[in-house]
Write a protein that holds these residues in place. Structure first.
Motif, PDB file in Angstrom:
ATOM      1  N   MET A   1       1.280  19.410  27.901  1.00 40.16           N
ATOM      2  CA  MET A   1       0.538  19.057  29.120  1.00 40.16           C
ATOM      3  C   MET A   1       1.454  19.017  30.341  1.00 40.16           C
ATOM      4  O   MET A   1       1.025  19.249  31.465  1.00 40.16           O
TER       5      MET A   1
ATOM      6  N   TYR B   1       7.475  23.770  20.472  1.00 40.02           N
ATOM      7  CA  TYR B   1       6.284  22.936  20.384  1.00 40.02           C
ATOM      8  C   TYR B   1       5.209  23.521  21.281  1.00 40.02           C
ATOM      9  O   TYR B   1       5.499  23.978  22.388  1.00 40.02           O
ATOM     10  N   MET B   2       3.966  23.529  20.801  1.00 42.88           N
ATOM     11  CA  MET B   2       2.843  23.939  21.648  1.00 42.88           C
ATOM     12  C   MET B   2       1.643  23.083  21.302  1.00 42.88           C
ATOM     13  O   MET B   2       1.345  22.869  20.129  1.00 42.88           O
ATOM     14  N   ASP B   3       0.957  22.585  22.333  1.00 46.11           N
ATOM     15  CA  ASP B   3      -0.236  21.783  22.078  1.00 46.11           C
ATOM     16  C   ASP B   3      -1.472  22.500  22.613  1.00 46.11           C
ATOM     17  O   ASP B   3      -1.406  23.672  22.983  1.00 46.11           O
ATOM     18  N   SER B   4      -2.611  21.814  22.658  1.00 46.33           N
ATOM     19  CA  SER B   4      -3.860  22.451  23.057  1.00 46.33           C
ATOM     20  C   SER B   4      -3.813  22.973  24.491  1.00 46.33           C
ATOM     21  O   SER B   4      -4.476  23.961  24.807  1.00 46.33           O
TER      22      SER B   4
ATOM     23  N   VAL C   1       0.044  25.533  15.061  1.00 45.71           N
ATOM     24  CA  VAL C   1      -1.106  25.183  15.923  1.00 45.71           C
ATOM     25  C   VAL C   1      -2.164  26.257  15.880  1.00 45.71           C
ATOM     26  O   VAL C   1      -3.352  25.939  15.942  1.00 45.71           O
TER      27      VAL C   1
ATOM     28  N   LEU D   1      -4.135  25.718  12.799  1.00 43.25           N
ATOM     29  CA  LEU D   1      -4.968  24.523  12.947  1.00 43.25           C
ATOM     30  C   LEU D   1      -6.142  24.799  13.889  1.00 43.25           C
ATOM     31  O   LEU D   1      -7.244  24.294  13.690  1.00 43.25           O
TER      32      LEU D   1
ATOM     33  N   VAL E   1       2.445  14.791  14.680  1.00 43.81           N
ATOM     34  CA  VAL E   1       3.008  14.660  16.026  1.00 43.81           C
ATOM     35  C   VAL E   1       2.084  15.333  17.046  1.00 43.81           C
ATOM     36  O   VAL E   1       1.799  14.774  18.117  1.00 43.81           O
ATOM     37  N   LEU E   2       1.595  16.506  16.707  1.00 45.90           N
ATOM     38  CA  LEU E   2       0.674  17.226  17.594  1.00 45.90           C
ATOM     39  C   LEU E   2      -0.568  16.392  17.886  1.00 45.90           C
ATOM     40  O   LEU E   2      -0.978  16.232  19.042  1.00 45.90           O
TER      41      LEU E   2
ATOM     42  N   ASP F   1       0.143  13.450  20.104  1.00 43.34           N
ATOM     43  CA  ASP F   1       0.386  13.980  21.444  1.00 43.34           C
ATOM     44  C   ASP F   1      -0.933  14.289  22.156  1.00 43.34           C
ATOM     45  O   ASP F   1      -1.106  13.992  23.348  1.00 43.34           O
ATOM     46  N   GLU F   2      -1.885  14.859  21.427  1.00 39.85           N
ATOM     47  CA  GLU F   2      -3.196  15.171  22.018  1.00 39.85           C
ATOM     48  C   GLU F   2      -3.933  13.889  22.402  1.00 39.85           C
ATOM     49  O   GLU F   2      -4.588  13.829  23.445  1.00 39.85           O
TER      50      GLU F   2
ATOM     51  N   SER G   1      -2.310  12.712  25.580  1.00 41.76           N
ATOM     52  CA  SER G   1      -2.739  13.568  26.692  1.00 41.76           C
ATOM     53  C   SER G   1      -4.142  13.183  27.151  1.00 41.76           C
ATOM     54  O   SER G   1      -4.435  13.154  28.357  1.00 41.76           O
TER      55      SER G   1
ATOM     56  N   GLY H   1      -8.203  19.454  21.641  1.00 45.31           N
ATOM     57  CA  GLY H   1      -7.460  18.216  21.389  1.00 45.31           C
ATOM     58  C   GLY H   1      -8.146  17.341  20.355  1.00 45.31           C
ATOM     59  O   GLY H   1      -7.538  16.945  19.359  1.00 45.31           O
TER      60      GLY H   1
ATOM     61  N   PHE I   1      -8.019  18.853  16.896  1.00 48.44           N
ATOM     62  CA  PHE I   1      -6.741  18.647  16.204  1.00 48.44           C
ATOM     63  C   PHE I   1      -6.662  17.232  15.630  1.00 48.44           C
ATOM     64  O   PHE I   1      -6.255  17.035  14.491  1.00 48.44           O
TER      65      PHE I   1
END
Ligand SMILES: Nc1ncnc2c1ncn2[C@@H]1O[C@H](COP(=O)(O)OP(=O)(O)O)[C@@H](O)[C@H]1O
Ligand SMILES: Nc1ncnc2c1ncn2[C@@H]1O[C@H](COP(=O)(O)OP(=O)(O)O)[C@@H](O)[C@H]1O
Lengths: 115, 142, 142, 115
Positions: free
Chosen positions: A24, A57-60, A92, A95, B48-49, B52-53, B56, B112, B115
């Motif tokens: 983010m 690392y990568m998130d949504s 990710v 997922l 962890v992901l 983190d979501e 966020s 988010g 996940f």
């Protein structure tokens, strides 16, 4: 933790290399870099390659940014090709069940051919 | 600390500013705790992901992008089990909106909560305790 | 948060059990904060070391090896400045003993307080506030 | 974060390899491994080599353990030789001003010669 972004002009269009964490806090930097490419690339761009080998690392928000990039590519008739997904990125994608949505290549050379 | 079965049950608390740059600090602190609880590296990355979501979402929705607030995480480490309690003092969520989206639709957003739901066994938003929300996330090792 | 000069001044709080296995969690959380404050990697490694030594001393001396207690760290991040406040509720130190040892003597021990004094600009043990001790560590970037 | 320890019998004596973080939580494991070596080595041991290339972190308890190891070596007439110090180890040694106290070698091969 910022993401390091380098943009390279290649025969087929552009190569974007990302290094670090795309979360983010940093995904807006990726969005800005892609916007710059679309501005420069205009209609002549065949493809945008993104090297993800150095992404820890990568998130949504990172995935959202890639989806947006793909939608922008589609509008201009260009291809978005992702290369060398690092294990956390692969994770990710798995997922998110998005692996089939993107064109994914093991290497940049593979992604550069057939365009 | 040990519980009544003589097993470890330790709590680590983290209080962080709501600026997204501290998400990295949260991730750095949580990862070794997940490993300590006995999860594999791949599981740890996913946990962890998901945490983190959740953080966020506190920044984006509970605090509506206000980066000057704080929120806390109570992380309970047991052998084969991890529980995270996230507390904010912001806007309470509309619980009907937090159901994870269906994945067949390709659009940015909605990932988010997907996940979080995919990774954790228990996901519970408690909006009954005064100001803000307590989100409880629990993962058991299988 | 911003101070009166409009600069960032954020506080991250960490509360950890007094078992030495959580020293790794403290180190993992502190490192990115030191980097955020603008220190080099080498400085960051030394700051992390000194904080770790201060935590080890709480476990060894304030809690006399009792691993079931907790202590806290308030880490204040500013541009070019890092402050860490460590709070325990254990035995207060004999301040006359905490002077760092001379390095010409080769023996194990006495190094922890030497590292703390060598790394930080300000090292202050406050034993006046009720139970336990507050240790304030401050480092300015040069 | 545990330290991984492997012990190897070599011509000159023993080679101890450490990997990970040597802190208050793990230095007792290093102490135990060294005690085991001194028991096995008895009077025949010429040297104990310690490979520190994979050590990501070391604090004063780690240094104290190495100093103890050196003192035990001295008693039996053996040498303690440290090899391939990783940057974080080099850092604590510098801060402790102990670099001159230990015999330090760039490689295991260097440390194995002249014994
Ligand atoms: N902590 C929260 N507080 C309030 N609303 C939330 C919270 N978390 C999620 N939501 C709601 O759930 C929706 C889905 O969130 P999410 O799956 O993270 O996707 P996105 O953030 O991309 O919309 C958000 O649009 C928001 O309305
Ligand atoms: N937090 C503390 N509480 C009480 N005593 C302390 C504390 N920190 C250090 N000391 C005292 O200072 C001495 C030196 O500590 P240190 O330099 O860390 O070396 P070592 O732990 O190897 O003796 C200790 O032996 C102890 O008596």
């Amino acid at each position: 933790m910022k993401v390091e972004i380098t943009t390279e002009k290649i025969t087929a269009g552009f190569l974007l290399r990302l290094k670090g964490d795309v979360d983010m806090n940093s995904s807006s930097d990726v969005r800005t870099a892609m916007a710059e490419i679309f501005k420069q690339g205009q209609s002549g761009m065949k493809a945008l390659l993104i090297d993800l080998s150095q992404v820890r690392y990568m998130d949504s928000s990172g995935i959202a940014t890639l989806v947006e990039g793909m939608q922008n590519c589609m509008k201009t008739g260009a291809r978005l090709r992702l290369c060398e997904l690092s294990p956390p990125v692969r994770d990710v994608f798995e997922l998110a069940r998005l692996a089939s949505v993107f064109e994914i290549f093991p290497t940049i050379t593979d992604a550069s051919s057939g365009l | 600390m040990t519980d009544d079965k003589g097993q470890i049950k330790d709590v680590v608390t983290l209080i962080v500013p709501s600026h997204p740059k501290y998400l990295y600090v949260v991730r750095s602190a949580i990862y070794p705790l997940v490993i300590e609880a006995g999860f594999t590296k791949k599981d740890a990355r996913r946990i962890v992901l998901a945490v983190d979501e959740a953080c966020s979402n506190i920044i984006k929705y509970a605090y509506e992008g206000d980066y000057t607030r704080t929120y806390s995480l109570d992380i309970t480490v047991e052998t084969g089990r991890l529980a995270v309690e996230l507390k904010d003092s912001g806007k309470k969520p509309d619980l009907s909106k937090i159901s994870p989206r269906k994945l067949d639709e390709v659009r940015p957003g909605g990932l988010g909560t997907h996940f979080i739901a995919a990774v954790f066994d228990r996901v519970e938003y408690d909006t009954s305790r005064g100001a803000g929300t307590v989100l409880t996330l629990v993962k058991e090792k299988r």
